[in-house]
Scaffold this active site. Sequence first.
Site, PDB file in Angstrom:
ATOM      1  N   GLU A  82       0.851  -1.190   0.000  1.00  0.00           N
ATOM      2  CA  GLU A  82       0.000   0.000   0.000  1.00  0.00           C
ATOM      3  C   GLU A  82       0.882   1.234   0.000  1.00  0.00           C
ATOM      4  O   GLU A  82       0.451   2.311   0.382  1.00  0.00           O
ATOM      5  CB  GLU A  82      -0.982  -0.018   1.163  1.00  0.00           C
ATOM      6  CG  GLU A  82      -0.389  -0.241   2.522  1.00  0.00           C
ATOM      7  CD  GLU A  82      -1.444  -0.147   3.606  1.00  0.00           C
ATOM      8  OE1 GLU A  82      -1.986   0.947   3.786  1.00  0.00           O
ATOM      9  OE2 GLU A  82      -1.718  -1.173   4.254  1.00  0.00           O
ATOM     10  N   CYS A 119      -3.502  -3.876   4.494  1.00  0.00           N
ATOM     11  CA  CYS A 119      -2.580  -4.933   4.940  1.00  0.00           C
ATOM     12  C   CYS A 119      -3.011  -6.330   4.504  1.00  0.00           C
ATOM     13  O   CYS A 119      -2.174  -7.230   4.409  1.00  0.00           O
ATOM     14  CB  CYS A 119      -2.458  -4.909   6.452  1.00  0.00           C
ATOM     15  SG  CYS A 119      -2.023  -3.309   7.105  1.00  0.00           S
ATOM     16  N   HIS A 243      -2.563 -10.360  12.131  1.00  0.00           N
ATOM     17  CA  HIS A 243      -2.051  -9.076  11.643  1.00  0.00           C
ATOM     18  C   HIS A 243      -1.725  -8.244  12.885  1.00  0.00           C
ATOM     19  O   HIS A 243      -2.574  -8.102  13.771  1.00  0.00           O
ATOM     20  CB  HIS A 243      -3.095  -8.358  10.774  1.00  0.00           C
ATOM     21  CG  HIS A 243      -2.721  -6.935  10.517  1.00  0.00           C
ATOM     22  ND1 HIS A 243      -1.534  -6.586   9.915  1.00  0.00           N
ATOM     23  CD2 HIS A 243      -3.350  -5.762  10.822  1.00  0.00           C
ATOM     24  CE1 HIS A 243      -1.453  -5.265   9.843  1.00  0.00           C
ATOM     25  NE2 HIS A 243      -2.535  -4.737  10.389  1.00  0.00           N
TER      26      HIS A 243
HETATM   27  P1  HMG Z   1      -2.966   6.805  21.221  1.00  0.00           P
HETATM   28  O1  HMG Z   1      -4.330   7.389  21.279  1.00  0.00           O
HETATM   29  O2  HMG Z   1      -1.823   7.761  21.139  1.00  0.00           O
HETATM   30  O3  HMG Z   1      -2.655   5.837  22.438  1.00  0.00           O
HETATM   31  O4  HMG Z   1      -2.848   5.890  19.967  1.00  0.00           O
HETATM   32  P2  HMG Z   1      -3.568   5.522  23.704  1.00  0.00           P
HETATM   33  O5  HMG Z   1      -3.629   6.721  24.573  1.00  0.00           O
HETATM   34  O6  HMG Z   1      -4.868   4.864  23.284  1.00  0.00           O
HETATM   35  O7  HMG Z   1      -2.639   4.453  24.416  1.00  0.00           O
HETATM   36  C1  HMG Z   1      -2.415   3.211  23.800  1.00  0.00           C
HETATM   37  C2  HMG Z   1      -2.481   2.141  24.881  1.00  0.00           C
HETATM   38  O8  HMG Z   1      -1.398   2.375  25.793  1.00  0.00           O
HETATM   39  C3  HMG Z   1      -3.762   2.162  25.735  1.00  0.00           C
HETATM   40  O9  HMG Z   1      -4.044   0.816  26.074  1.00  0.00           O
HETATM   41  C4  HMG Z   1      -3.333   2.933  26.977  1.00  0.00           C
HETATM   42  O10 HMG Z   1      -4.098   2.614  28.137  1.00  0.00           O
HETATM   43  C5  HMG Z   1      -1.909   2.427  27.133  1.00  0.00           C
HETATM   44  P3  HMG Z   1      -5.530   0.242  25.931  1.00  0.00           P
HETATM   45  O11 HMG Z   1      -6.375   1.076  26.814  1.00  0.00           O
HETATM   46  O12 HMG Z   1      -5.921   0.397  24.468  1.00  0.00           O
HETATM   47  O13 HMG Z   1      -5.407  -1.183  26.336  1.00  0.00           O
HETATM   48  N1  HMG Z   1      -1.009   3.345  27.869  1.00  0.00           N
HETATM   49  C6  HMG Z   1      -0.114   2.941  28.780  1.00  0.00           C
HETATM   50  N2  HMG Z   1       0.191   1.715  29.265  1.00  0.00           N
HETATM   51  C7  HMG Z   1       1.186   1.628  30.206  1.00  0.00           C
HETATM   52  N3  HMG Z   1       1.867   2.704  30.669  1.00  0.00           N
HETATM   53  C8  HMG Z   1       1.582   3.944  30.207  1.00  0.00           C
HETATM   54  C9  HMG Z   1       0.549   4.098  29.224  1.00  0.00           C
HETATM   55  N4  HMG Z   1       0.042   5.161  28.571  1.00  0.00           N
HETATM   56  C10 HMG Z   1      -0.927   4.690  27.740  1.00  0.00           C
HETATM   57  N5  HMG Z   1       2.267   4.985  30.671  1.00  0.00           N
HETATM   58  C11 HMG Z   1      -3.699   4.278  18.407  1.00  0.00           C
HETATM   59  C12 HMG Z   1      -3.266   4.535  19.847  1.00  0.00           C
HETATM   60  C13 HMG Z   1      -3.835   2.790  18.145  1.00  0.00           C
HETATM   61  C14 HMG Z   1      -5.047   4.974  18.164  1.00  0.00           C
HETATM   62  C15 HMG Z   1      -2.642   4.898  17.442  1.00  0.00           C
HETATM   63  O14 HMG Z   1      -1.404   4.244  17.620  1.00  0.00           O
HETATM   64  C16 HMG Z   1      -3.029   4.814  15.979  1.00  0.00           C
HETATM   65  O15 HMG Z   1      -3.778   5.623  15.444  1.00  0.00           O
HETATM   66  N6  HMG Z   1      -2.451   3.811  15.239  1.00  0.00           N
HETATM   67  C17 HMG Z   1      -2.689   3.642  13.805  1.00  0.00           C
HETATM   68  C18 HMG Z   1      -3.944   2.859  13.523  1.00  0.00           C
HETATM   69  C19 HMG Z   1      -3.829   1.432  13.968  1.00  0.00           C
HETATM   70  O16 HMG Z   1      -2.759   0.867  14.078  1.00  0.00           O
HETATM   71  N7  HMG Z   1      -4.981   0.761  14.163  1.00  0.00           N
HETATM   72  C20 HMG Z   1      -5.007  -0.641  14.522  1.00  0.00           C
HETATM   73  C21 HMG Z   1      -6.173  -1.385  13.896  1.00  0.00           C
HETATM   74  S1  HMG Z   1      -6.338  -1.027  12.159  1.00  0.00           S
HETATM   75  C22 HMG Z   1      -5.072  -1.997  11.407  1.00  0.00           C
HETATM   76  O17 HMG Z   1      -4.490  -2.823  12.023  1.00  0.00           O
HETATM   77  C23 HMG Z   1      -4.781  -1.718   9.969  1.00  0.00           C
HETATM   78  C24 HMG Z   1      -3.473  -1.017   9.692  1.00  0.00           C
HETATM   79  O18 HMG Z   1      -2.389  -1.918   9.853  1.00  0.00           O
HETATM   80  C25 HMG Z   1      -3.491  -0.423   8.291  1.00  0.00           C
HETATM   81  C26 HMG Z   1      -3.803  -1.309   7.116  1.00  0.00           C
HETATM   82  O19 HMG Z   1      -4.585  -2.257   7.147  1.00  0.00           O
HETATM   83  O20 HMG Z   1      -3.274  -0.957   6.072  1.00  0.00           O
HETATM   84  C27 HMG Z   1      -3.202   0.138  10.652  1.00  0.00           C
END
Ligand code: HMG
Length: 444
Positions: A82, A119, A243
């Site tokens: 992609e 992906c 994935h």
């Molecule tokens: P964010 O909003 O910056 O992070 O981004 P957050 O605040 O949600 O924190 C992440 C996790 O860390 C949370 O855990 C927090 O609690 C924890 P959860 O509640 O989810 O279990 N956390 C901590 N833990 C321990 N100590 C700390 C601490 N602070 C926070 N101090 C987000 C997270 C995934 C939204 C961001 O990384 C993002 O936008 N990523 C890109 C999209 C993505 O990967 N999506 C996944 C599903 S879609 C997919 O897989 C397809 C893809 O590969 C693309 C394709 O298909 O081409 C992306």
Amino acid sequence: MNVGIDGIEIRTGRLKLDLPGTFAPAKGEDPGKYTKGLGLHVSALPDAYEDIVTMAANASRRLLERKNVSPADIGRIDVATESAFDNSKPVSTYVAGCLEQVFDGDFTHANKGERKFACVSGTQVLDDAFNWVRAGRSRGRAALVVATDTALYARDDPGEATQGAGAVAMLVDRDPDLVSFGDAQGIGSVDETDFLKPNQQFPSVDGKRSMQVYLARMREALQDFARNGGDIHPDTFSLVPFHTPFPGMVRKAAALGFRHSIRDTSVEDRLADQIGRQPRPEAFDDHEAYLDGIKSYTDELRQTTTYEEWYERTVEPTLDIAREVGNWYSGSVHVARTAGLKHAFETDRALTGKNLLVASYGSGAQAEIHAETVQPGWRDEIAQLNIDEQLDRRYDLTFEEYEAIHDVHNHDETTDLEPFTTPTEEFVFDGWGRMGERKYTYVE
Ligand code: HMG
């Protein structure tokens, strides 16, 4: 006919960004957000002379050389990506051109293409190759299938911490040495706008929603797989590669998948004394109450020894490489399969004849689930991987250097930067041709 993956090679970008040590302080974040929350330690990034073609060609060259396969033995080259830079000429033609610089013979009679569905395209190319061999159109030749991406986000996007870059090259053939594919397949596919790149390099992402969409499509694919002859009992599978955009996503998906797969089985019966039986929708008047009930059950299930042991055995080993490289988009689930098999090799697990349940996903959005059976040659195949050496030799970027290399790979910027590493025995990007094509050379 026994058809599957005969060999696999992984190629990581030659730079690394340390998330807790370098990225977290620069962003003013607690390192635990990355290491514990997302489950990531390092992002792999491409040096100035690397891109999706060099990584794909370098992985392919090593694969063909060590399997003693010449261009005449390849009937098909399919690339999943992609991160393509051309809307007409497929990346597979560039990869073939690179390989023809170093191998005797050519790929004139190999059918070449490029697959796009975020992906999940990395699994769709495997599926296409499987169908091509099974249809009897391969004339005894193998398919070279490559998943290659530079998974970069705009700076300061929440996805920035999940970046990665690398390629996975696979040979698909009869009587494979690594794994064979089963016939049953489950699909969950719905028109979604959670993550997309409408004629732009960096994705528009609704991160939180993308996680919900991932889980919903995985559930549909698992249901479809089970309804169509797939066995989903957790004892059937030795490894379950998902994935892996980041390991924290897989932690969530695995718990939901395990809960679904134990419903109405002796595992659910055995756990009933500890945590009760799973709530069933028909026992609730309103859907919200059912969702609350199922969430509480899942939280308790995750604390049980039964679940913890299953997760440690079948899922955790598949995350070993992802933690050190980040998201490779189309290659990610293939990195997970490789990591699981590598861990099994290193811990002397007997896997021949055992099954894997492979759970692929692509935004936009589609999940695919199929089973694979580990073949007798798997140990020899995995023993030949050199991913540990590749990971160890990466150049460790400062934050300022990371920003500079991100600019180099940003199509909207023109940045000249000396590479951080010196290429040896590999294909490198070598500038632009007169029609705007990218040019590549093999460096001794
Ligand atoms: P964010 O909003 O910056 O992070 O981004 P957050 O605040 O949600 O924190 C992440 C996790 O860390 C949370 O855990 C927090 O609690 C924890 P959860 O509640 O989810 O279990 N956390 C901590 N833990 C321990 N100590 C700390 C601490 N602070 C926070 N101090 C987000 C997270 C995934 C939204 C961001 O990384 C993002 O936008 N990523 C890109 C999209 C993505 O990967 N999506 C996944 C599903 S879609 C997919 O897989 C397809 C893809 O590969 C693309 C394709 O298909 O081409 C992306």
